[in-house]
Write a protein that holds these residues in place. Structure first.
Motif, PDB file in Angstrom:
ATOM      1  N   VAL A   1      23.577   6.185 -29.076  1.00 18.71           N
ATOM      2  CA  VAL A   1      22.673   6.955 -28.235  1.00 18.71           C
ATOM      3  C   VAL A   1      22.578   8.312 -28.918  1.00 18.71           C
ATOM      4  N   GLU A   2      21.406   8.600 -29.477  1.00 25.52           N
ATOM      5  CA  GLU A   2      21.222   9.818 -30.260  1.00 25.52           C
ATOM      6  C   GLU A   2      19.750  10.223 -30.195  1.00 25.52           C
ATOM      7  N   THR A   3      19.487  11.424 -29.767  1.00 28.24           N
ATOM      8  CA  THR A   3      18.115  11.916 -29.707  1.00 28.24           C
ATOM      9  C   THR A   3      17.674  12.350 -31.093  1.00 28.24           C
ATOM     10  N   VAL A   4      16.555  11.803 -31.536  1.00 23.35           N
ATOM     11  CA  VAL A   4      15.999  12.119 -32.849  1.00 23.35           C
ATOM     12  C   VAL A   4      14.551  12.536 -32.635  1.00 23.35           C
ATOM     13  N   SER A   5      14.173  13.638 -33.241  1.00 27.70           N
ATOM     14  CA  SER A   5      12.805  14.110 -33.115  1.00 27.70           C
ATOM     15  C   SER A   5      12.280  14.460 -34.495  1.00 27.70           C
ATOM     16  N   ASN A   6      11.100  13.919 -34.836  1.00 26.88           N
ATOM     17  CA  ASN A   6      10.464  14.308 -36.091  1.00 26.88           C
ATOM     18  C   ASN A   6       8.968  14.437 -35.860  1.00 26.88           C
ATOM     19  N   ASP A   7       8.225  14.687 -36.911  1.00 27.33           N
ATOM     20  CA  ASP A   7       6.787  14.918 -36.774  1.00 27.33           C
ATOM     21  C   ASP A   7       6.038  13.719 -36.211  1.00 27.33           C
ATOM     22  N   LEU A   8       6.566  12.525 -36.421  1.00 24.14           N
ATOM     23  CA  LEU A   8       5.868  11.313 -36.005  1.00 24.14           C
ATOM     24  C   LEU A   8       6.153  10.927 -34.560  1.00 24.14           C
TER      25      LEU A   8
END
Length: 178
Positions: free
Chosen positions: A151-158
């Motif tokens: 469980v890990e929040t990942v945020s990128n441009d897409l």
């Protein structure tokens, strides 16, 4: 008898497939409340104003007027954290190594996700880290990804993802799997 059983397992079931984990369903990554909300959601009309979405420099599609909140849910199933799984899906490449192999990609539940708007909810996107890399000729080729889910929040441009997976093995789905 023992020799017969071993021969049956190797030939009848297939050595590679017999050693693999059972398949994890994408719905296992979504809390029951989100599953229920998706079942009750009206069909998304890709000709409507929200089909264009609202993009920002970081984080992908943000909530647009008219789309239910479940389409942006990052609620996770904590029992899945640290679990070794096998998940089937489609790659959305993010990074490649010097040999052109994908080492970082999103795994999505259906082909073309993140290309068409809206993308799946964050709890239906998994960031896959695969240092060995995989040559991807076609993003419409289904993959099996095996490894430890976090469980890990990942945020990128897409897009945004609520899970990440450190892959120990990635392979193309073959007809014998179906």
């Amino acid at each position: 008898m023992r020799r017969f059983l071993l021969t049956f397992l190797l030939l009848g079931c297939g050595l590679v497939h017999a050693a693999e984990l059972p398949e994890t369903d994408w719905l296992d990554l979504m809390p029951k409340s989100d599953q229920k909300a998706l079942e009750q959601m009206p069909e998304i009309d890709h000709d409507s104003p929200e089909a264009n979405g609202t993009f920002t420099a970081k984080g992908g599609l943000k909530q647009s007027k008219g789309l239910p909140a479940v389409m942006y849910s990052s609620k996770t199933v904590h029992a899945m954290n640290g679990k070794n799984i096998r998940l089937g899906g489609y790659p959305v490449p993010l990074e490649t190594d010097a040999k052109g192999r994908s080492t970082l990609f999103f795994l999505v539940p259906y082909p073309g996700a993140c290309i068409h708007v809206p993308p799946p909810p964050p709890n239906q996107l998994v960031l896959v880290r695969y240092p060995k890399g995989l040559k991807l000729d076609d993003i419409y080729t289904p993959l099996w990804v095996m490894g430890t889910l976090k469980v890990e929040t990942v945020s990128n441009d897409l897009a945004d993802a609520a899970y990440a997976l450190d892959a120990s093995k990635v392979r193309v789905v073959v007809e014998a799997d179906l």
